[in-house]
Design a protein around this motif. Structure first.
Motif, PDB file in Angstrom:
ATOM      1  N   PHE A  89       0.777  -1.276  -0.153  1.00  0.00           N
ATOM      2  CA  PHE A  89       0.041  -0.009   0.100  1.00  0.00           C
ATOM      3  C   PHE A  89       0.889   1.197   0.063  1.00  0.00           C
ATOM      4  O   PHE A  89       1.545   1.666   1.014  1.00  0.00           O
ATOM      5  CB  PHE A  89      -0.883   0.024   1.073  1.00  0.00           C
ATOM      6  CG  PHE A  89      -2.002   0.892   1.178  1.00  0.00           C
ATOM      7  CD1 PHE A  89      -3.173   0.757   0.628  1.00  0.00           C
ATOM      8  CD2 PHE A  89      -2.013   2.092   1.798  1.00  0.00           C
ATOM      9  CE1 PHE A  89      -4.068   1.412   0.436  1.00  0.00           C
ATOM     10  CE2 PHE A  89      -2.870   3.076   1.592  1.00  0.00           C
ATOM     11  CZ  PHE A  89      -4.177   2.805   1.089  1.00  0.00           C
ATOM     12  N   ASN A  90       0.937   1.907  -1.249  1.00  0.00           N
ATOM     13  CA  ASN A  90       1.953   2.946  -1.409  1.00  0.00           C
ATOM     14  C   ASN A  90       1.622   4.222  -0.913  1.00  0.00           C
ATOM     15  O   ASN A  90       0.576   4.589  -1.092  1.00  0.00           O
ATOM     16  CB  ASN A  90       2.143   2.978  -2.669  1.00  0.00           C
ATOM     17  CG  ASN A  90       2.765   1.748  -3.466  1.00  0.00           C
ATOM     18  OD1 ASN A  90       3.674   1.358  -2.928  1.00  0.00           O
ATOM     19  ND2 ASN A  90       2.291   1.350  -4.390  1.00  0.00           N
ATOM     20  N   ILE A  91       2.371   4.606   0.428  1.00  0.00           N
ATOM     21  CA  ILE A  91       2.150   6.069   1.008  1.00  0.00           C
ATOM     22  C   ILE A  91       3.302   6.897   0.790  1.00  0.00           C
ATOM     23  O   ILE A  91       4.289   6.431   0.840  1.00  0.00           O
ATOM     24  CB  ILE A  91       1.717   5.973   2.446  1.00  0.00           C
ATOM     25  CG1 ILE A  91       0.445   5.017   2.772  1.00  0.00           C
ATOM     26  CG2 ILE A  91       1.496   7.353   3.056  1.00  0.00           C
ATOM     27  CD1 ILE A  91       0.267   4.772   4.258  1.00  0.00           C
ATOM     28  N   PRO A  92       3.030   8.108   0.065  1.00  0.00           N
ATOM     29  CA  PRO A  92       4.222   9.067  -0.476  1.00  0.00           C
ATOM     30  C   PRO A  92       4.969   9.493   0.854  1.00  0.00           C
ATOM     31  O   PRO A  92       4.327   9.414   2.080  1.00  0.00           O
ATOM     32  CB  PRO A  92       3.605  10.099  -1.117  1.00  0.00           C
ATOM     33  CG  PRO A  92       2.167  10.209  -0.726  1.00  0.00           C
ATOM     34  CD  PRO A  92       1.794   8.812  -0.450  1.00  0.00           C
ATOM     35  N   ASP A  93       6.115  10.148   0.490  1.00  0.00           N
ATOM     36  CA  ASP A  93       6.603  10.760   1.906  1.00  0.00           C
ATOM     37  C   ASP A  93       5.867  12.256   2.256  1.00  0.00           C
ATOM     38  O   ASP A  93       6.197  13.114   1.574  1.00  0.00           O
ATOM     39  CB  ASP A  93       8.094  11.241   1.297  1.00  0.00           C
ATOM     40  CG  ASP A  93       8.812   9.929   1.147  1.00  0.00           C
ATOM     41  OD1 ASP A  93       8.804   8.826   1.894  1.00  0.00           O
ATOM     42  OD2 ASP A  93       9.907   9.928   0.192  1.00  0.00           O
ATOM     43  N   LEU A  94       5.219  12.060   3.409  1.00  0.00           N
ATOM     44  CA  LEU A  94       4.206  13.022   3.773  1.00  0.00           C
ATOM     45  C   LEU A  94       5.078  13.996   4.727  1.00  0.00           C
ATOM     46  O   LEU A  94       6.172  13.467   5.307  1.00  0.00           O
ATOM     47  CB  LEU A  94       3.034  12.438   4.398  1.00  0.00           C
ATOM     48  CG  LEU A  94       2.234  11.736   3.400  1.00  0.00           C
ATOM     49  CD1 LEU A  94       0.934  11.151   4.020  1.00  0.00           C
ATOM     50  CD2 LEU A  94       1.681  12.626   2.442  1.00  0.00           C
ATOM     51  N   LYS A  95       4.589  15.006   5.107  1.00  0.00           N
ATOM     52  CA  LYS A  95       5.412  15.972   6.060  1.00  0.00           C
ATOM     53  C   LYS A  95       4.853  15.624   7.185  1.00  0.00           C
ATOM     54  O   LYS A  95       3.539  15.566   7.709  1.00  0.00           O
ATOM     55  CB  LYS A  95       4.997  17.599   5.686  1.00  0.00           C
ATOM     56  CG  LYS A  95       5.576  18.152   4.749  1.00  0.00           C
ATOM     57  CD  LYS A  95       5.175  19.845   4.631  1.00  0.00           C
ATOM     58  CE  LYS A  95       5.886  20.379   3.460  1.00  0.00           C
ATOM     59  NZ  LYS A  95       5.780  21.801   3.426  1.00  0.00           N
TER      60      LYS A  95
END
Length: 394
Positions: free
Chosen positions: A38-44
């Motif tokens: 489950f791809n989660i991007p680099d969030l702040k």
């Protein structure tokens, strides 16, 4: 349809190793679940205080957005009541992507939810979007229900129950005693099951009822319309006694001019009903109508927003649980229904060592991923995505 478990675990030397361990334990040897990354991007990330506060807000937002998704889906099912087989094909998050495909191939929508924004801002974007859909749905539901109510009123006036429908096309001049100073003809609705009681009792319901004056004028599925003649001075007493015996006296007096106007009104209502039903069907019931199109578009928007909220929750809880730098693998499991209990046991054995890392979190904190304030607890971050809630029987 399907149930999914969205979980995360900290990266080993690499996140790929975390993934490989899960696959060996659940899919490759035991066939306990079908798994996808489950791809989660680099969030702040922000500060710890912000993350803790956001965790609680996201839990509430998750519940709200899920409710909006369900309401839009349910309304689609209600509108397509006569075409239930068409419901599921209209509940798609993206063109050519059904719910399961979208979830298992999830990709963050950078255009709708820019990752340069703070986590708080992204959650507010979702909240505003879901609130707007919810408000619009209420307005459209009101318009739908109003028009549907108008049609039902027309139906009642045209061919409804004898208790409410117009009598202009039923009664005739010869059914009444007219131009009498003393006598009057009343119309009474009698349930079919009470015909015998009516015949036995109508002459004695009050004084001054003309014997053998009753006549059956009309029947529908449930009741019959009877005429009865009595003296005018006995009207109130007769109505009272009739009501006690569950006979309904219609408030009707024969007047040719009013009857003519009523018939014209009936003709107009019949024409209006046909026009309105045509408009209603085109506007609301057609799979190509504007309401169904709106529901399709906004179900898609709401469902996509809901899955992004799940992704946000996994990110926030993983950082709170596993710490910085961000290093975790989010994984989507579709459990084998027959082996759910076994899958829970395998996941616990795989991740029970993570319990110690949870000890640094104050137990009084209401952090949904930890479920510390609830009976259910898992040593890994876990959220359920239940698509079965969006399945409707044909």
């Amino acid at each position: 349809m399907a149930e999914f478990w969205l979980i995360s675990a900290p990266g080993e030397k690499t996140c790929q190793q975390t993934w490989d361990k899960l696959m060996v334990a659940t899919a490759r040897t035991n066939n306990l679940s079908v798994n996808n990354k489950f791809n989660i991007p680099d969030l702040k990330v922000g500060t710890l205080d912000v993350l803790v506060g956001l965790s609680d807000e996201l839990a509430k937002l998750d519940t709200f957005v899920e409710s909006v998704v369900k309401k839009v889906a349910q309304y689609m099912a209600d509108v397509l009541e006569d075409s239930r087989d068409k419901v599921q094909e209209n509940l798609l998050p993206m063109e050519r992507f059904d719910l399961v495909t979208y979830i298992t191939r999830f990709q963050w929508d950078m255009a709708k939810y820019p990752i340069k924004q703070s986590l708080k801002n992204i959650s507010e974007i979702v909240s505003k979007q879901a609130t707007q859909i919810d408000n619009d749905l209420k307005a459209r539901a009101s318009a739908y229900n109003n028009l549907k109510g108008n049609l039902q009123n027309l139906e009642r006036k045209n061919a409804g129950s004898l208790l409410t429908r117009s009598l202009a096309d039923i009664v005739k001049k010869e059914d009444f005693v007219l131009d009498s100073e003393y006598l009057i003809t009343m119309l009474v609705v009698v349930p079919k099951t009470s015909y015998t009681d009516w015949q036995k009792t109508y002459e004695t319901l009050s004084e001054m009822v003309v014997p053998r004056s009753t006549k059956l004028l009309f029947e529908d599925h449930d009741s019959g319309l009877f005429s009865v003649t009595l003296f005018r001075k006995a009207i109130d007493d007769f109505k009272h006694k009739a009501r006690e015996n569950k006979f309904t006296v219609r408030d009707f007096q024969y007047n040719e001019e009013e009857m003519k106007a009523d018939k014209e009104e009936m003709t107009r209502l019949s024409t209006d009903k046909k026009k309105q039903f045509k408009f209603f069907k085109m506007l609301f019931l057609s799979t190509q109508g504007p309401l169904v199109r709106w529901l399709k578009v906004n179900f898609s928007e709401a469902f996509i927003a809901w899955i992004h909220i799940k992704a946000l929750r996994v990110f926030v809880e993983s950082v709170l649980r596993y710490g910085l730098p961000v290093n975790f693998q989010a994984m989507l499991l579709q459990p084998n229904k027959k082996n759910m209990k076994k899958l829970r046991e395998v996941l616990y054995d795989l991740y029970k060592h993570l319990d110690s890392s949870a000890a640094i979190i104050d137990a009084s904190m209401d952090i949904p991923g930890l479920n510390l304030s609830q009976q259910e607890y898992y040593p890994y971050v876990y959220y359920k995505i239940d698509c079965n809630l969006l399945e409707f029987k044909v």
